[in-house]
Design a protein around this motif. Sequence first.
Motif, short mmCIF file in Angstrom:
data_model
loop_
_atom_site.label_atom_id
_atom_site.label_comp_id
_atom_site.label_asym_id
_atom_site.label_seq_id
_atom_site.Cartn_x
_atom_site.Cartn_y
_atom_site.Cartn_z
N SER A 229 13.78 -21.69 -6.34
CA SER A 229 12.36 -21.74 -6.00
C SER A 229 11.66 -20.97 -7.11
N ASP A 230 10.39 -21.19 -7.28
CA ASP A 230 9.65 -20.55 -8.38
C ASP A 230 8.24 -20.27 -7.85
N VAL A 231 7.97 -19.01 -7.56
CA VAL A 231 6.75 -18.67 -6.81
C VAL A 231 6.04 -17.49 -7.49
N THR A 232 4.76 -17.66 -7.76
CA THR A 232 3.98 -16.54 -8.30
C THR A 232 2.77 -16.26 -7.41
N ARG A 233 2.58 -15.01 -7.13
CA ARG A 233 1.38 -14.56 -6.42
C ARG A 233 0.77 -13.41 -7.21
N THR A 234 -0.56 -13.34 -7.22
CA THR A 234 -1.24 -12.22 -7.89
C THR A 234 -2.17 -11.58 -6.87
N PHE A 235 -2.04 -10.29 -6.70
CA PHE A 235 -2.76 -9.65 -5.59
C PHE A 235 -3.20 -8.23 -5.96
N PRO A 236 -4.29 -7.78 -5.32
CA PRO A 236 -4.74 -6.40 -5.53
C PRO A 236 -3.94 -5.47 -4.63
N LEU A 237 -4.00 -4.18 -4.91
CA LEU A 237 -3.13 -3.23 -4.19
C LEU A 237 -3.69 -2.82 -2.84
N GLN B 106 0.83 -1.22 0.00
CA GLN B 106 0.00 0.00 0.00
C GLN B 106 0.86 1.27 0.00
N THR B 107 2.15 1.12 0.33
CA THR B 107 3.03 2.30 0.32
C THR B 107 3.83 2.40 -0.99
N MET B 108 3.66 1.43 -1.87
CA MET B 108 4.48 1.41 -3.10
C MET B 108 3.74 2.06 -4.26
N HIS B 109 4.51 2.65 -5.17
CA HIS B 109 3.91 3.40 -6.28
C HIS B 109 4.33 2.89 -7.64
N ASN B 110 5.36 2.07 -7.66
CA ASN B 110 5.90 1.67 -8.96
C ASN B 110 6.35 0.20 -8.87
N GLU B 111 6.27 -0.49 -10.00
CA GLU B 111 6.70 -1.90 -10.04
C GLU B 111 8.15 -2.04 -9.56
N SER B 112 8.96 -1.00 -9.80
CA SER B 112 10.37 -1.10 -9.43
C SER B 112 10.55 -1.26 -7.92
N GLN B 113 9.62 -0.70 -7.14
CA GLN B 113 9.73 -0.85 -5.68
C GLN B 113 9.45 -2.30 -5.25
N ILE B 114 8.59 -2.95 -6.00
CA ILE B 114 8.30 -4.36 -5.70
C ILE B 114 9.56 -5.19 -5.96
N MET C 137 -3.46 -13.78 2.10
CA MET C 137 -2.75 -12.74 1.34
C MET C 137 -3.50 -11.41 1.42
N LEU C 138 -4.81 -11.46 1.25
CA LEU C 138 -5.60 -10.22 1.31
C LEU C 138 -5.54 -9.61 2.71
N ALA C 139 -5.61 -10.47 3.72
CA ALA C 139 -5.60 -9.96 5.10
C ALA C 139 -4.26 -9.29 5.40
N ILE C 140 -3.16 -9.83 4.88
CA ILE C 140 -1.84 -9.20 5.10
C ILE C 140 -1.79 -7.83 4.43
N ILE C 141 -2.31 -7.74 3.23
CA ILE C 141 -2.30 -6.44 2.53
C ILE C 141 -3.10 -5.41 3.35
N ARG C 142 -4.24 -5.86 3.87
CA ARG C 142 -5.08 -4.94 4.67
C ARG C 142 -4.45 -4.61 6.00
N GLY C 143 -3.45 -5.39 6.39
CA GLY C 143 -2.81 -5.15 7.69
C GLY C 143 -3.63 -5.72 8.84
N SER C 144 -4.50 -6.69 8.52
CA SER C 144 -5.35 -7.22 9.58
C SER C 144 -4.87 -8.56 10.11
N VAL C 145 -3.61 -8.91 9.89
CA VAL C 145 -3.05 -10.09 10.58
C VAL C 145 -1.75 -9.68 11.26
#
Length: 496
Positions: free
Chosen positions: A287-295, A220-228, A488-496
């Motif tokens: 390792s080979d890991v993919t996750r897809t998530f909303p912002l 939620q604090t990131m603005h660009n793919e480069s920060q990821i 994953m969603l709960a972590i993004i929301r900061g609720s875990v």
Amino acid sequence: MRSTAGVKGSQTRDVMINALDSYNIRVVTPTSCDKYPAKHHARNVARKLGASSGLIFLSGQPTINLRDSDQSRPFRQRRYFYYLCGVDEPDCSLTYDIGQDLLILYVPDFDLHRAIWMGPTLSREDAQDRYDVDCVRYHTALRYDLQAWLDERKQGSELYLLHESEKPEGLPKDLPLELEQLAPAMDAARGVKDEYEIRMIRQANKVSGLAHRGILENIQTMHNESQIEGSFLNTCISHGARNQAYQIIAASGPNAAVLHYDRNNESLHKRPLVCLDAGAEWNCYASDVTRTFPLTGDWPSDYVRDIYKLVERMQEECIRKIKKGVRFLSLHDLAHDIAIEGLLALGIFKSGTNLEIRQSGASKVFFPHGLGHHVGLEVHDVSERSIMALHKGFDQQQYGPILNSTCLSPCTLSAPLLEEGMVVTVEPGLYFSPLALANARRQSYARYIDFDIAEKYVHIGGVRIEDDILVTATGYENLTDAPKGEEMLAIIRGSV
Ligand code: GLY
Ligand code: MN
């Protein structure tokens, strides 16, 4: 209390006593099992070769400068070489005498100039201590040792190389070379992982899991793919995983439809999803890991949620079916079946039954890659036969419509089954590529696609979810612990 007592060689024994519980004593005793199991691998390759004599010769990755530059190319050890010695250093080579069961590592000769500038290369003593080899010699000895082997060799004993161009220098021209059998034998051996290798892949996954989690916590604090990308690298390197197993894919919105997008430099503004495909390497194991998530931790629309849920179902149902003896191709088939059913329900497919749509090849527009691949020393690891390989005839008919040419091994038409000890990815995805859709309009299967509805999903780009799965005696173990789904969603929301 913590005491460290030196034991023979460079091994140490740690005894840790928890201050709160004096019964909880952990004794950590690294043994020779903690060395890379090079001898075990060498014997395994000899078994796969079916040879009782002969000499395997392999050179490791040499130091090479960038073209027109005095800077060296980033070092990446050659995987076939690593498999037979566990040495992650440049300019080494090895021989394995099959008849004598003798594994010799050759390390670079001491070079004062190089030692002053770059630090000393491996000494014989250090190498002997660190690696599971019978003997360590300096590079200068190689030619003489090979000549001695040639002089003493029995009729029929061959010199196994991977490529003719790797013929050792300074030897007679008429060498008893065997160039065809070593690669398939090594591929067959590498396809099934031993306990040590599984530990490395597990550790690579641990670090990747931390890095994925860190991004979810801060997205939620990131603005660009480069920060990821930066955050992923930061966590991996800080936790001792300096190398990535492959180029990081941090694809937001429509970029996620590009399967191997790696520019990772666009703004996240108004992007509904990020598809992050990134995996650390640990001691040369991937390792080979993919996750897809909303912002934001909430699905921005029903479109996004529906596609995520569909891919999630494809993955969960395929993983649940993994066990030894299962044919991986049948899981790829199942994933297509679920995708077609789901896309029909969403109105993206129309005017046909599941079977008609499958036979037309239309599902490849949205799921264009294979369900997975082996993971090991390479992210797309080698094996005796590709897990997506086909039987001739019947298979071509049955699986042809759901396989792209990139899914197929070019060298085999046999039908491999999963074996205990294999590690494979399960990575279904659904993509809405404008290029793929434009091409689909010109195909006969266009009648099964409602393009007006499909276009509504283009802004999503795509969803892929990918885990690394170990095939066990009784089923499977998921080695990937990066959060997904509700967690994953709960972590993004900061609720875990
Ligand atoms: N994760 C990258 C790939 O499997 O191609
Ligand atoms: Mn993959």
